[in-house]
Each structure stands twice: as structure tokens, then as C-alpha cells.
Design an enzyme around this catalytic site. Structure first.
Site, PDB file in Angstrom:
ATOM      1  CG  HIS A 221       7.701   7.916   5.878  1.00 39.89           C
ATOM      2  ND1 HIS A 221       7.465   7.825   4.526  1.00 39.89           N
ATOM      3  CD2 HIS A 221       6.577   7.435   6.478  1.00 39.89           C
ATOM      4  CE1 HIS A 221       6.254   7.329   4.316  1.00 39.89           C
ATOM      5  NE2 HIS A 221       5.700   7.091   5.489  1.00 39.89           N
TER       6      HIS A 221
ATOM      7  CG  HIS B 124       3.592   4.793   9.136  1.00 37.93           C
ATOM      8  ND1 HIS B 124       3.197   3.737   8.347  1.00 37.93           N
ATOM      9  CD2 HIS B 124       3.979   5.780   8.285  1.00 37.93           C
ATOM     10  CE1 HIS B 124       3.332   4.070   7.065  1.00 37.93           C
ATOM     11  NE2 HIS B 124       3.800   5.306   7.010  1.00 37.93           N
TER      12      HIS B 124
ATOM     13  NE  ARG C 131      -1.256   2.578   2.859  1.00 37.80           N
ATOM     14  CZ  ARG C 131      -0.832   3.722   3.361  1.00 37.80           C
ATOM     15  NH1 ARG C 131      -0.764   4.818   2.597  1.00 37.80           N
ATOM     16  NH2 ARG C 131      -0.392   3.790   4.606  1.00 37.80           N
ATOM     17  CG  ASP C 132       3.024   4.436   2.985  1.00 33.47           C
ATOM     18  OD1 ASP C 132       2.954   5.268   2.062  1.00 33.47           O
ATOM     19  OD2 ASP C 132       3.396   4.743   4.125  1.00 33.47           O
TER      20      ASP C 132
ATOM     21  CB  CYS D 152       2.578  11.303   1.908  1.00 31.30           C
ATOM     22  SG  CYS D 152       0.982  12.142   1.831  1.00 31.30           S
TER      23      CYS D 152
ATOM     24  CG  ASN E 223       6.805   3.544   4.364  1.00 32.64           C
ATOM     25  OD1 ASN E 223       6.059   3.919   5.251  1.00 32.64           O
ATOM     26  ND2 ASN E 223       6.432   3.505   3.084  1.00 32.64           N
TER      27      ASN E 223
END
Length: 304
Positions: A211, A209, A15-16, A242, A251
């Protein structure tokens, strides 16, 4: 050092990691990567987001991806997670059988407007309505984006993060995610914010979470672990970013987190060999640089 004996690594690359890649990733590549990750020993994998394909073209085939990977994930005991921005996304996710849904609200008003074109208060009202409508059908978790720094220069106050975490817990969320959306955090800031949150609710309630925009994600991970936090999201290959935040990089890489934890004697249940296989699939089928330190260093049953 005050370290947890076990850390749950939660994989978010499908996903990310994939969402911000410009060239569309072939469907078969997405499926192959997810199936490979399903064998790695994860308890949870975030496999997609149910968003408008106009906003995130990379997620246009989310329903098909879920259908093609669901059985393999289930057979390996992996719970599925997905990001949802609105009621339509929740409806689709529930219909697909997703186990838990991530609803994102930015602490920063400017970022929330850029991300979903609503104020944080408007997003909070929608989340409350979604919990009321779907809370008995699926597990929700609240993700607080920009909790450790805003790319638009807005001040992020610890008191505001505490208020928004309280809002999530009072709605029945078992977990709140604290997201360093653009990698602006440092260990002192992580320690300061998370000390307040852990004091109020305990370490079990939070997922980190992080980065790696400024190369501090592993240091920030260690700072959080010192407070007893033991659930961390990461993306294989260090992919991600993002789409609605200027300067957002990837990430923290799963293989780098795994290497650090393994070297420190912290158990994860995740296989380095399986992660390396996923890295190789990404190298072959995804037009994006692999930025992790450990990628490619592992071979079958051997570290060279």
C-alpha cells in the site's frame, strides 16, 4: 541492478480497491471494469470477496459479479481469485468456480481481532480445517496481513512471519502473500524481512501486496525486486484500503507500477492503454479519487 526479467502483476482493484469505497458502486460499473481489466494481459485478477454484506456492503453482489464476468475472464486466459474469511465464503467461492482463494491471517493479533474477531491462532486452525475440507477442490493461498507493520502499534517480528509462512507452506500452499496492509513499510524493512523469507523458501513462493499510504510503495517494490521477488499485487487507480485498519490508504497503483517496470525494461505483459481505459471507467462510475501518477497520461498507442 539485480532485476527479474519478468514481473507478474496481479490486479486487485475489483476486490481490495472497491471494498472500502463508501458509496455503493453500480453493478454494471463493476462488471465493465472487470471486463476491461480482463483484456489488459493479466494472468490473475482478484475480482471479489465472499464476505458478509453487513461487514463489507460493497461485496454484496459478489456472486452476480462473478457470473457476469466469468466467461470474459476465461476467454482472455485470466484466472480468478477471491478473498474468503470463513467456511461459508469458501463454499460460495467453490460453487462460483473461482480458481484460487485468498485466506487472510494477520500477523498482528490486534488487527486480526479487528478484522475477523479471532486470534491469529484461531484463524490458523480454521485455515487448516478449510484446507483439509476443500484443498482438493480449489487452490488456496495464505495472505499474511500486517506483515510489515501494525496500525495498532503491535511489534511485528520477522521470526513470527517466518513461522506463519512455514505454517502455510506445510499445509500445501504454493504461495504466501506478504501484505503491507496499511503502508507502514520502508525499503530497509522490506529488504530485511524478505531476505529472511527468500533465504528460507526462495523468491518464487511469495506475492507482495503493498500500500502507498506514505508514498513508499514503488520504492518498496524495487527493494523486493532486488531480492528476486517477481509477483506483485496492485490496484488500478490506486484505490483501496482496509476497512478495519485506521489510516489505511490505497494500494500501489497498477499504472504506476507498470510505468516503473516498463521504463526499467522489465516485462509484464500488461497493456498501459487497457489500464487507462479502466481508469476512465472508474472515473465515470465510482465515487472515489484516482490517486496514481500515471492515470490519464496514456492515450491510445501514445504517451504524452
Amino acid at each position: 541492478m539485480n532485476l527479474p526479467k519478468f514481473v507478474e502483476m496481479i490486479e486487485v482493484c475489483p476486490r481490495d480497491g472497491f471494498q472500502n469505497i463508501h458509496d455503493l458502486i453500480p453493478f454494471d460499473t463493476k462488471v465493465a471494469v472487470i471486463k476491461q481489466l480482463a483484456t489488459a494481459g493479466y494472468q490473475r485478477i482478484e475480482i471479489c470477496s465472499f464476505v458478509s454484506p453487513k461487514a463489507i456492503p460493497q461485496m454484496a453482489d459478489a456472486v452476480e459479479v462473478v457470473a457476469s464476468t466469468r466467461d470474459v475472464l476465461k476467454s482472455n486466459g485470466v484466472k480468478t481469485a477471491a478473498l474468503v474469511p470463513n467456511a461459508r465464503g469458501v463454499e460460495t467461492a467453490v460453487a462460483c468456480g473461482i480458481d484460487e482463494l485468498t485466506y487472510v491471517i494477520s500477523v498482528s493479533e490486534k488487527h486480526n481481532m479487528a478484522n475477523v474477531k479471532r486470534t491469529p491462532e484461531e484463524s490458523m486452525e480454521e485455515f487448516k480445517a478449510l484446507i483439509g475440507r476443500y484443498g482438493d477442490k480449489v487452490r488456496f493461498r495464505l495472505s499474511l496481513a500486517t506483515a510489515l507493520g501494525c496500525p495498532f502499534g503491535e511489534e511485528i517480528r520477522t521470526e513470527r512471519v517466518l513461522e506463519m509462512a512455514k505454517f502455510g507452506f506445510e499445509l500445501g500452499c504454493e504461495e504466501v502473500m506478504i501484505a503491507d496492509t496499511v503502508g507502514m513499510a520502508n525499503p530497509v524493512r522490506v529488504s530485511s524481512l524478505m531476505t529472511a523469507l527468500v533465504h528460507a523458501y526462495g523468491p518464487d513462493k511469495f506475492i507482495m501486496h503493498l500500500h502507498d499510504t506514505r508514498g513508499l510503495a514503488l520504492a518498496n517494490t524495487l527493494a523486493a525486486m532486488q531480492l528476486g521477488l517477481h509477483k506483485f499485487e496492485s490496484a488500478v487507480g490506486g484505490l483501496g484500503g482496509c476497512p478495519f485498519a485506521p489510516g489505511a490508504a490505497g494500494n500501489v497503483a497498477s499504472e504506476d507500477v507498470l510505468n516503473m517496470l516498463t521504463e526499467m525494461g522489465v516485462e509484464t505483459g500488461v497493456s498501459a492503454d487497457a489500464l487507462n481505459e479502466a481508469v476512465m471507467l472508474i472515473r465515470e462510475g465510482v465515487h472515489a479519487p484516482i490517486v496514481s501518477h500515471m492515470a490519464g497520461l496514456y492515450k491510445k498507442s501514445t504517451c504524452v
